[in-house]
Design an enzyme around this catalytic site. Sequence first.
Site, PDB file in Angstrom:
ATOM      1  N   ASN A 101       7.771  15.308  -2.451  1.00  0.00           N
ATOM      2  CA  ASN A 101       7.166  15.151  -1.130  1.00  0.00           C
ATOM      3  C   ASN A 101       8.242  15.416  -0.076  1.00  0.00           C
ATOM      4  OD1 ASN A 101       5.918  14.290   1.204  1.00  0.00           O
ATOM      5  ND2 ASN A 101       5.815  12.116   0.633  1.00  0.00           N
ATOM      6  N   LYS A 131       7.843  15.605   3.012  1.00  0.00           N
ATOM      7  CA  LYS A 131       7.467  15.004   4.296  1.00  0.00           C
ATOM      8  C   LYS A 131       7.567  16.070   5.396  1.00  0.00           C
ATOM      9  CE  LYS A 131       8.689  10.578   2.415  1.00  0.00           C
ATOM     10  NZ  LYS A 131       9.047   9.192   2.621  1.00  0.00           N
ATOM     11  N   GLY A 184      12.432   5.194   0.930  1.00  0.00           N
ATOM     12  CA  GLY A 184      13.586   5.567   1.755  1.00  0.00           C
ATOM     13  C   GLY A 184      14.582   4.446   1.933  1.00  0.00           C
ATOM     14  N   SER A 234      12.390   5.707  -3.393  1.00  0.00           N
ATOM     15  CA  SER A 234      13.824   5.775  -3.704  1.00  0.00           C
ATOM     16  C   SER A 234      14.109   6.235  -5.128  1.00  0.00           C
ATOM     17  CB  SER A 234      14.502   4.421  -3.422  1.00  0.00           C
ATOM     18  OG  SER A 234      14.427   4.116  -2.044  1.00  0.00           O
ATOM     19  N   HIS A 293      -0.635   8.213   2.116  1.00  0.00           N
ATOM     20  CA  HIS A 293       0.766   7.784   2.129  1.00  0.00           C
ATOM     21  C   HIS A 293       0.947   6.644   3.136  1.00  0.00           C
ATOM     22  CE1 HIS A 293       5.093   7.819   2.550  1.00  0.00           C
ATOM     23  NE2 HIS A 293       5.142   8.503   1.415  1.00  0.00           N
ATOM     24  N   GLU A 339       3.181   6.048   5.205  1.00  0.00           N
ATOM     25  CA  GLU A 339       3.601   6.465   6.549  1.00  0.00           C
ATOM     26  C   GLU A 339       2.379   6.835   7.385  1.00  0.00           C
ATOM     27  OE1 GLU A 339       6.393   9.416   5.244  1.00  0.00           O
ATOM     28  OE2 GLU A 339       7.783   7.848   4.607  1.00  0.00           O
ATOM     29  N   GLU A 370       3.618   3.219  -4.564  1.00  0.00           N
ATOM     30  CA  GLU A 370       4.793   3.301  -3.704  1.00  0.00           C
ATOM     31  C   GLU A 370       4.924   2.023  -2.881  1.00  0.00           C
ATOM     32  OE1 GLU A 370       6.065   7.640  -2.970  1.00  0.00           O
ATOM     33  OE2 GLU A 370       4.667   7.076  -1.408  1.00  0.00           O
TER      34      GLU A 370
HETATM   35  P1  PGA Z   1      11.599   8.318  -0.992  1.00  0.00           P
HETATM   36  O1  PGA Z   1      10.107   8.606  -0.497  1.00  0.00           O
HETATM   37  O2  PGA Z   1      11.757   8.921  -2.355  1.00  0.00           O
HETATM   38  O3  PGA Z   1      12.469   9.005   0.045  1.00  0.00           O
HETATM   39  O4  PGA Z   1      11.782   6.853  -1.005  1.00  0.00           O
HETATM   40  C1  PGA Z   1       9.033   8.551  -1.397  1.00  0.00           C
HETATM   41  C2  PGA Z   1       7.760   8.812  -0.649  1.00  0.00           C
HETATM   42  O5  PGA Z   1       7.619   8.323   0.478  1.00  0.00           O
HETATM   43  O6  PGA Z   1       6.854   9.510  -1.158  1.00  0.00           O
END
Ligand code: PGA
Length: 259
Positions: free
Chosen positions: A15, A17, A181, A219, A100, A102, A175
């Site tokens: 992903n 983003k 992150g 992460s 997601h 976010e 997640e």
């Molecule tokens: P990350 O993000 O691996 O940077 O923690 C995962 C995600 O949000 O899909």
Amino acid sequence: MIPDGGPGRRLVVGNWKSNGDPGLVDGWARGFAGAWGPGAAVTVCVCPPHPLVARLRERLPGGILVGAQDVSAHPAGARTGEVSAEALAACGCRAAIVGHSERRALLGETDETVRRKVGRAIGAGLAAVLCVGETLEERERGDAALVVGRQLEAALPPRAFESAGDALPVAIAYEPVWAIGAGRTPTAAQIGEIHRHLSDRASVIAGNRVRIPVLYGGSVGASNIGDILSGDRVDGVLVGGASLDGSGFGDICRLAAAH
Ligand code: PGA
């Protein structure tokens, strides 16, 4: 959709983003091709921002899939800025990341919107990579399983599973919001507990007609993927930040095939 490689085959989704440009795509593809190990028994799907889908597709090694981040909850029409599931499928996308955290937290996406997006994605022949996850506060209250179970039930339309054939119409991505992150991850036991719960609930909803893999995201990197995949019923991973480096992401895919 994503071909179902069977229960033992891991699925790795990248992903990007809202990152990347044509220059990144070119360097990324070179790094990935050098690292990933062609023939590795793993299914890989990379999800860049929409404008980069075509360029990335042209540069990926054979068998590596391209997906989209997000999809419109509506059919094509008078909705400026939206991208329909049909358009994504016609451009070669095989999957769309939906729900997601976010988008839920920053863009006000509701369970109802997520459910419509899952339905549109599946209807257009895309696999919906459905993200669910609890906040730290919800985990500390002991509500993690409850929250993700509710998000799952709200998002999966049961009729969606009638004609999946040997493809995967849905992959769930667990997640935890507090791990995204953040450089911290749940223990393998904590991941296993939630994955068992999600996988059991999903089988009931889908009436055992299709296999619904459960991925872990938050992460994930080359240094912790072995631990993460040792959790119960971890069918693969969703990788954010660490998917932006082609060579590093290739390493992650190779390691996923080996575990
Ligand atoms: P990350 O993000 O691996 O940077 O923690 C995962 C995600 O949000 O899909």
